[in-house]
Design a protein around this motif. Structure first.
Motif, short mmCIF file in Angstrom:
data_model
loop_
_atom_site.label_atom_id
_atom_site.label_comp_id
_atom_site.label_asym_id
_atom_site.label_seq_id
_atom_site.Cartn_x
_atom_site.Cartn_y
_atom_site.Cartn_z
N PRO A 135 0.98 -1.34 0.05
CA PRO A 135 0.12 -0.01 -0.06
C PRO A 135 0.89 1.30 -0.01
N SER A 136 0.26 2.39 -0.50
CA SER A 136 1.03 3.59 -0.38
C SER A 136 1.00 4.39 0.78
N THR A 137 1.53 5.51 0.88
CA THR A 137 1.40 6.44 1.94
C THR A 137 1.00 7.84 1.58
N LEU A 138 0.43 8.30 2.47
CA LEU A 138 0.00 9.80 2.25
C LEU A 138 1.02 10.79 1.74
N ASP A 139 2.54 10.27 2.29
CA ASP A 139 3.21 11.43 1.65
C ASP A 139 3.63 10.83 0.28
N GLU A 140 3.46 9.67 -0.20
CA GLU A 140 3.75 9.28 -1.56
C GLU A 140 2.62 9.84 -2.49
#
Ligand SMILES: CC(C)(COP(=O)(O)OP(=O)(O)OC[C@H]1O[C@@H](n2cnc3c(N)ncnc32)[C@H](O)[C@@H]1OP(=O)(O)O)[C@@H](O)C(=O)NCCC(=O)NCCS
Length: 162
Positions: free
Chosen positions: A33-38
């Motif tokens: 899963p991705s992150t908010l930063d990404e």
């Protein structure tokens, strides 16, 4: 249904939709899963390049998003873009995907773009059908060019003139 430009405040909802697709489908070929930063970096990069990120809203909630970016970086490809679209699982089949792609066409035209390319997982039946309905031509299948969960995946390339 409202389609509008995304803002920073939409990124948590975009992240949730993105990560559900990563976790529960093979439509995005990410390992985790991705992150908010990404997502923020992606959003900022699109903004800096003057490229659209659009969201679909239902009852003030973001239920899908679409965008396009450069297809390939070499100069000769500058009039071709590659798009993406994802709809929240509980809102699929209600016209959001179609609307989110349709609004990309005038945005691409306004930027002087000539061709839109999509790369669709060969198992993503709904997406393949949607693109066919929107006038994309199927170019062919790139066989076993990706691997997820120890399985080879194939990609269908589609294109549509703007
Ligand atoms: C693919 C996706 C974006 C389509 O969005 P959607 O809002 O569900 O699609 P729509 O309701 O706008 O449907 C538009 C057309 O797509 C086709 N379609 C949609 N769902 C379908 C399904 N389950 N099976 C077959 N065709 C389907 C239909 O032709 C439909 O047109 P119609 O209603 O006139 O028959 C969405 O299902 C999704 O996010 N899926 C998971 C992630 C994904 O595959 N993203 C795309 C990566 S390329």
């Amino acid at each position: 249904m409202l389609i509008r430009d995304a803002t920073n405040a939409d990124l948590p909802a975009i992240l949730a939709i993105y990560n559900d697709v990563v976790t529960n489908t093979t439509a995005i070929y990410d390992q985790r899963p991705s992150t908010l930063d990404e997502r923020q970096s992606w959003f900022d990069a699109r903004g800096r390049a003057g490229l659209p990120v659009l969201v679909a809203e239902l009852d003030r909630e973001v239920v899908g998003f679409s965008s396009f970016g450069e297809w390939r970086s070499r100069w000769g490809y500058r009039y071709t873009v590659e798009h993406s679209v994802h709809v929240r699982a509980d809102c699929r089949g209600r016209g959001f995907g179609r609307a989110l792609i349709e609004v990309l066409f005038p945005r691409a035209a306004a930027l002087g773009m000539h061709m839109m390319i999509g790369h669709i997982d060969s198992a993503a039946t709904a997406s393949l059908r949607l693109h066919e309905k929107l006038g994309f031509t199927t170019i062919g299948t790139l066989r076993e060019v990706a691997q997820l969960h120890n399985r080879w995946l194939s990609v269908v390339a589609v294109q549509r003139e703007i």
